[in-house]
Scaffold this active site. Structure first.
Site, mmCIF file in Angstrom:
data_model
loop_
_atom_site.group_PDB
_atom_site.id
_atom_site.type_symbol
_atom_site.label_atom_id
_atom_site.label_comp_id
_atom_site.label_asym_id
_atom_site.label_seq_id
_atom_site.Cartn_x
_atom_site.Cartn_y
_atom_site.Cartn_z
ATOM 1 C CB CYS A 117 -0.689 0.120 1.141
ATOM 2 S SG CYS A 117 -2.480 -1.103 1.049
ATOM 3 C CB CYS A 205 -6.085 -3.927 -4.401
ATOM 4 S SG CYS A 205 -5.082 -2.117 -4.653
ATOM 5 C CB CYS A 233 -4.247 1.334 2.696
ATOM 6 S SG CYS A 233 -5.413 2.728 2.363
#
Length: 242
Positions: A117, A205, A233
């Site tokens: 991330c 994602c 993240c």
């Protein structure tokens, strides 16, 4: 930047009783160089509320290179629906290649999502935020049990401020629930990611997102192999107590 000399604590208290539209209107009138962060359902609500208040409306999205096909189509759908430009911020190829060469494409399952991330999201976001004076996000207090319960309507973004510039962050939907968001989407007929029809609520994602079961919290579909109360993240690193 328009002159902004407000006491943040007092301003947050004042704006907390305002509607999201009023908060967005205040934000856009206070800053000439302000951007809306776009990725999910909450952000479509922001765009729906803001696109007639600013022309042009500055919107950006993080393209990590690992998004679902539905998400890429969704970004274009929003661009066309509102006739706006959406700037996509991508990771730096050199750093990404170094990570995947050393650890492969799925190292986050073994050593956590922070490193991936950091390269795919945080660095591109930092690059974008360095060019603006303020940004608007779709954070809600009820999105994460461990990190977002104290989200303020307006705050100094300490995570992305620099010694030369205090970055201001607005969270107009802080006091809304997921139900409020979806009621507004339905009422306004705003576009939404088709993954929501397949059980996805919080969408990131592709390798790190899955549908949630009935009665599961929405963030349980993100990084499900990690500690449930720390599903961040780093985009909103200020939410996590040091």
């Amino acid at each position: 930047m328009t002159s902004f000399n407000h006491d943040i604590e007092a301003l947050n208290k004042e704006l907390s009783s305002k509607s999201p539209r009023e908060i967005i209107k205040f934000a856009l009138s206070s800053f000439d160089n302000i951007a809306v962060s776009f990725s999910g359902a909450e952000d479509v609500v922001l765009i729906e509320l803001a696109h007639k208040l600013a022309n042009p409306l500055q919107v950006f999205s993080l393209d990590t290179g690992r998004l679902h096909p539905e998400t890429y189509r969704f970004i274009d759908q929003v661009r066309n629906h509102y006739n706006i430009d959406i700037e996509t911020m991508s990771p730096q190829p050199e750093k990404l290649q170094a990570l995947t060469k050393a650890k492969g494409l799925f190292s986050f399952y073994e050593d956590g999502h922070s490193e991936c991330c950091g390269i795919r999201k945080i660095e591109p976001l930092r690059r974008k935020l360095a060019t603006v004076d303020a940004w608007i996000t779709g954070q809600r207090k009820d999105q994460s049990p461990g990190t977002r319960s104290n989200v303020a309507v307006v705050e100094i973004d300490e995570a992305f401020s620099t010694p030369d510039k205090k970055l201001i962050k607005f969270n107009p939907l802080a006091n809304w629930s997921s139900e409020d968001v979806w009621n507004y989407i339905k009422m306004s007929e705003a576009p939404y990611n088709q993954l929501h029809e397949k059980g996805y609520i919080s969408i990131g994602c592709e390798p790190c997102t899955r549908p949630v079961l009935p009665n599961q919290h929405e963030r349980e579909g993100r990084w499900w192999w990690e500690e449930a109360t720390h599903k961040e993240c780093g985009l909103h690193a200020g939410n996590i107590e040091k």
